[in-house]
Scaffold this motif. Sequence first.
Motif, short mmCIF file in Angstrom:
data_model
loop_
_atom_site.label_atom_id
_atom_site.label_comp_id
_atom_site.label_asym_id
_atom_site.label_seq_id
_atom_site.Cartn_x
_atom_site.Cartn_y
_atom_site.Cartn_z
N TYR A 205 3.73 -0.03 10.36
CA TYR A 205 4.73 -0.15 9.28
C TYR A 205 4.97 -1.62 8.95
O TYR A 205 5.02 -2.02 7.77
N ILE B 4 -3.58 -4.59 9.82
CA ILE B 4 -3.38 -3.17 9.54
C ILE B 4 -4.48 -2.34 10.20
O ILE B 4 -4.22 -1.31 10.84
N GLN C 36 -4.05 0.43 13.16
CA GLN C 36 -4.57 1.79 13.05
C GLN C 36 -5.48 2.12 14.23
O GLN C 36 -5.41 3.22 14.79
N TYR D 253 3.05 -4.30 9.54
CA TYR D 253 1.90 -4.99 8.95
C TYR D 253 1.67 -4.53 7.50
O TYR D 253 1.25 -5.34 6.66
N ARG D 254 1.97 -3.27 7.21
CA ARG D 254 1.85 -2.82 5.82
C ARG D 254 2.91 -3.48 4.94
O ARG D 254 2.63 -3.87 3.80
N THR E 271 -0.68 5.54 6.26
CA THR E 271 0.65 5.07 5.89
C THR E 271 1.69 5.82 6.72
O THR E 271 1.52 7.01 7.01
N TRP F 70 1.81 -6.93 4.43
CA TRP F 70 0.70 -7.00 3.46
C TRP F 70 1.22 -6.89 2.03
O TRP F 70 0.76 -7.61 1.13
N GLU G 156 -7.05 5.35 4.86
CA GLU G 156 -5.91 4.44 4.86
C GLU G 156 -4.69 5.19 5.38
O GLU G 156 -4.31 6.23 4.85
#
Length: 279
Positions: A160, A217, A221, A162-163, A242, A166, A240
């Motif tokens: 969360y 990210i 993951q 790192y997203r 989320t 980003w 991807e």
Amino acid sequence: ALAHSPRIRALLAEPQIRQTSVTNADSQFDPNLFREGQFVDTNDHVGNELTTGDASLRYRDATFSSNAGLRRRTRVGGEFEIVQRGGFQRNNSIFLQPNPQGTTRLELNYTQPLWRDAGRSVNRSRIVVAQLRANQASSESRLELENHLLEVTGAYWDLYRYRALWLLRQKLVGSTRQLHDLLDSRSEFDAGRRHVLRARAALANRQSGLARAAAQIKDAQSRLRTLVGSQELIAASGAEWTTNEAPLSAHIPVSAKQSVIQALEFRSDITAAIQEIHE
């Protein structure tokens, strides 16, 4: 993770393995059925006339004995035994009458030590120690399990973070690119070359930061996929990911005293240390 992680399955198996030691310690009080037999065939030179009572040069004797029954150790240290004994003998001596002959006897025996190994507490000590070790292993496994789940939770929120990082850097790259394009378009009017170069360097720096955020990210993951161990996540390694939850924003009051009390009551490492002291 609870359903698929190989590490969690290994952690859950450890207390079950230790629990078998309790069963093994308690098995010393299980009844044991036994059967024993022995056959002895003797063929010796006669050195004394009283051996056979006649002029035989060899003494030949065949003896068979057999025991069958049940033994059980009691929890106070005694041993109970019921056994059926039987035998058969035949030889060339004139003193064995009748010849051949058989014997049988039914015995009921009980032996109770008065000092060493006497008493219920002494005989149950192995069971108590095995149970304490099993409980200690359970507490240690619970601690390892909590740490693993904590790592899973940390990896989830790292993804969360790192997203979010980003997205912020992507917006920053967009703003920097607009500024760079504006300065570059005005380079022939009122924008100096030095300003354009500084904007270009800032844009390149923030683009590299965006690439690092994308790599973070993927690392998050990969770490989450490894910790969870689900085949579904492994198959979706190229997709991807989320998160579907946001961090908790509500205020939670925490009492220092109550936190200490709950830690003493629920912390697995504290429970394991107390059980080790008892052992």
